[in-house]
Design a protein around this motif. Structure first.
Motif: not given
Length: 275
Positions: A19, A21, A35, A49-51, A169, A202, A209, A213, A217
């Motif tokens: 993943t 960012l 996102l 909701t994700v990267f 990540f 969120h 999320l 995530t 964040l």
């Protein structure tokens, strides 16, 4: 099995995944991250909701495409894995970023940037798996830019889940002249968020999320801009984070939380005492 002995449970094997960012500075100079809200019906993380990111393909492991930046062994030392596996994480990160956002972390062999439109038509071929990402890069005379990635974290899905991922990540600055888009079938929308705004959405139940995530964040929200965040990634080895799910609720515990047991988190079952 003897009294007090331990036997491993049989959780689903976690599939390697990457993943990214994607980072930039917004019009106000504040850090923004890209996102995407996943399609609701997806088997993993539907509606969340994700990267951008996804699983490591076989082609990511044995792709001979030209490579620029730290060698696979360098990544392997930091991930605690074999060079082939580490290279797979890196290649998947670059490929998935291209597939899901159109951002191309590649360049000419001399480092000259390329117009991301160069591979515009090839993007659909890579998504459809009619051509490998490595073949596309090679045919265009481009090299994968591993040096544009920085490690940030590694999370493994809890053992109680039926679909599991071992996800690395990375962070990456969007190259000058490129733009991320929402042209992917895996997301219903995509946009740039400041981490604090995403966290507020969120809390207000406007977006969902997953725990990694949410944690990431929260962690990156303290950074004022993209450059400072990208430079803040760990220089040494990173330790995987394996959450522990406990009931009722259920609740999710992380390493360092009261009650977290690494054996339970890893699916090790302790049999009873002396009889």
């Amino acid at each position: 099995m003897s009294a007090g002995a331990e036997r491993p449970a049989e959780p689903v094997v976690a599939r390697p995944a990457s993943t990214v960012l994607l980072l930039r500075d917004g019009p106000d100079g504040r850090l923004q991250v890209f996102l995407q809200r996943r399609v609701t019906g997806m088997a993993f993380g539907g509606g969340m909701t994700v990267f951008p990111g996804g699983g490591v393909d076989r082609t990511d492991l044995d792709d001979p495409a030209p490579w620029s930046g730290p060698a696979p062994r360098w990544w392997a030392d930091r991930l605690g894995t074999e060079p082939t596996v580490a290279a797979g994480f890196v290649r998947a990160a670059v490929r998935e970023t291209f597939e899901e956002s159109g951002v191309l972390l590649a360049s000419r062999p001399d480092g000259t940037p390329v117009d991301q439109g160069v591979l515009g038509e090839a993007r659909a071929d890579v998504v459809a798996r009619t051509r490998t990402f490595g073949d596309v890069l090679a045919e265009a005379g481009l090299v994968l830019r591993a040096d544009l990635l920085r490690l940030w974290a590694r999370w493994i899905t809890p053992v109680v889940q039926p679909r599991r991922y071992d996800t690395v990540f990375f962070t990456a600055l969007v190259p000058d002249g490129q733009e991320a888009d929402a042209h992917t079938t895996e997301a219903v929308e995509a946009s740039w968020w400041s981490p604090s705004d995403a966290l507020a959405a969120h809390r207000d139940k406007e977006i969902g999320l997953m725990r990694p995530t949410l944690a990431i964040l929260t962690d990156i929200a303290r950074h004022p801009d993209a450059a400072s965040l990208h430079a803040a990634g760990p220089d040494g080895p990173i330790r995987p984070i394996l959450p522990m799910v406990v009931g009722p609720g259920p609740r999710v515990l992380l390493p360092g939380d009261p009650g977290y047991d690494p054996d339970v988190a890893a699916g090790v079952v302790r049999t009873g005492g002396a009889r």
